[in-house]
Scaffold this motif. Structure first.
Motif, short mmCIF file in Angstrom:
data_model
loop_
_atom_site.label_atom_id
_atom_site.label_comp_id
_atom_site.label_asym_id
_atom_site.label_seq_id
_atom_site.Cartn_x
_atom_site.Cartn_y
_atom_site.Cartn_z
N ASN A 67 0.79 -1.30 -0.02
CA ASN A 67 -0.10 0.05 -0.03
C ASN A 67 1.04 1.27 0.18
N PHE A 68 0.99 1.93 -0.82
CA PHE A 68 1.72 3.09 -1.31
C PHE A 68 1.34 4.16 -0.38
N ASP A 69 0.33 4.52 0.11
CA ASP A 69 -0.07 5.49 1.01
C ASP A 69 0.33 5.20 2.40
N ASP A 70 0.29 3.84 2.58
CA ASP A 70 0.63 3.69 4.14
C ASP A 70 2.34 3.72 4.27
N ASP A 71 3.02 3.18 3.04
CA ASP A 71 4.51 3.29 3.12
C ASP A 71 4.77 4.89 3.09
N MET A 72 4.41 5.41 2.39
CA MET A 72 4.73 6.79 2.42
C MET A 72 4.44 7.52 3.89
N ALA A 73 3.52 7.15 4.53
CA ALA A 73 3.12 7.84 5.84
C ALA A 73 4.45 7.30 6.66
N ASP A 74 5.28 6.47 6.71
CA ASP A 74 6.31 5.77 7.40
C ASP A 74 5.65 5.67 8.77
N TYR B 225 2.77 -0.12 -7.74
CA TYR B 225 2.88 -0.62 -5.93
C TYR B 225 2.09 -1.59 -5.78
N GLY B 226 2.49 -2.60 -5.31
CA GLY B 226 1.71 -3.91 -4.96
C GLY B 226 1.25 -4.47 -6.44
N LYS B 227 1.63 -4.56 -7.30
CA LYS B 227 1.40 -4.96 -8.67
C LYS B 227 2.80 -5.61 -9.22
N ARG B 228 2.99 -6.62 -8.55
CA ARG B 228 4.35 -7.39 -8.54
C ARG B 228 4.52 -7.82 -9.97
#
Ligand code: CP
Length: 335
Positions: free
Chosen positions: A130-137, A260-263
């Motif tokens: 999840n891109f937004d979760d990861d960017m929130a650190d 992101y998340g689409k490996r």
């Protein structure tokens, strides 16, 4: 019942989470001290009697080795915790009913550790789903929020500032300065998407330290917007020809924010860039550049054996420099 003595809460606790939270002057001071430590001129033991918790949510070789040894050399003691392996697995999400597999919340663990230790260092990689979760650190920010002692980032979702400081020390040693040094941060291929923390921190620190920074990466592999917003002076090229003129090539793979998340989708795109491997032909395009990488690295996927075994390779001194800069950071926070 025995209770733990409450530590006095410091009004202004200093953390080391992102170099962008420090000024150029601060970074220069830390690098100057790292050089003094490396030369043997620094004889202090600023961590005498101090205890540091090292919390690893993920694996490590260099970070663990250099923190454990560095703390000891400064007179302190460290306790290493591998989250979920010998210590409780920690829930890191906010406002959840904890009826799953994680029996302790990170905020409770951090509050407890704050009463026992003098600082906490944390390694917490992104989930890469999840891109937004990861960017929130979120994990390192939970430590910042709930700790009443300094928190040191040993690589979070977004940043690896200790690595970036070792990188800056290496460039400074090789060129006698960082200002104006032409540096190419080159995306390299890999077998899977990797976090962006290392390139994020390298790029931000290189700009802070005045390097002439170019990012050379396929158009499908930009750095996250949150990081690019911090790089107003950076030049971006999608052509390996842009390595021309570089004095430093920092080769590193990272996952695409666009996939992101689409490996599987990302894998198909990555396969188009199999030639993005640092080899002698690419090094020949540079201005006799040194090659840098944070390690670990996959030989003959990201970088060829020829480059790794050449005089251009600076990765072992770069790894050693983790020890010296982290000792300087510990002195800055606790000395
Ligand atoms: N560069 C780096 O942080 O190495 P480790 O992952 O081995 O700690």
């Amino acid at each position: 019942m025995k209770t733990l003595a409450k530590k006095p809460v410091k009004a202004q606790v200093k953390h080391f989470i992102h170099t962008g939270e420090y000024t150029r002057k601060d970074l220069d001071r830390i690098l100057d001290l790292a050089r003094e430590i490396k030369s043997g001129a620094f004889k202090g033991r600023p961590l005498d009697g101090k205890q540091i918790a090292l919390m690893f949510f993920n694996s490590s070789l260099r970070t663990r080795a250099t923190f454990e040894v560095g703390i000891r050399q400064l007179g302190g003691f460290s306790s290493t915790f591998e989250v979920g392996a010998g210590v409780w697995n920690l829930e890191t999400r906010e406002n959840v009913t904890m009826d799953g597999t994680k029996p302790e919340h990170v905020k409770d663990a951090v509050r407890v550790l704050s009463r026992i230790f003098d600082a906490i260092a944390v390694r917490c990689f992104p989930g890469l789903e999840n891109f937004d979760d990861d960017m929130a650190d979120g994990v390192i920010e939970s430590f910042r929020k709930y700790a009443s002692i300094p928190v040191i980032n040993m690589e979070s979702s977004l940043y690896h500032p200790c690595q970036a400081m070792a990188d800056m020390l290496t460039i400074r040693e090789r060129f006698g300065k960082t200002d104006g040094v032409p540096v190419a941060l080159m995306w390299a291929n890999h077998i899977k998407p990797l976090p962006t923390a290392v390139p994020n921190s390298f790029a931000v620190a290189a700009q802070q330290m005045g390097c002439k920074l170019k990012i050379v990466a396929p158009k499908e592999f930009p750095l996250p917007d949150k990081v690019m917003e911090q790089l107003p002076k950076v030049e971006v090229s999608h052509d390996l020809g842009a390595l021309k003129g570089a004095k430093v090539v920092y080769a590193k793979s990272w996952g695409s924010p666009l996939f992101y998340g689409k490996r599987e989708e990302e894998k198909r795109v990555r396969e188009r860039y199999k030639n993005w491997i640092l080899n002698p032909d690419l090094m020949a395009r540079t201005d006799d550049a040194i090659f840098m990488h944070c390690m670990p690295l996959r030989r003959n996927v990201e970088v060829t054996d020829e480059v790794l075994e050449s005089d251009a390779c600076a990765i072992y001194e770069e790894a050693e420099n983790r020890l010296h800069v982290q000792k300087a950071i510990l002195k800055e926070l606790l000395g």
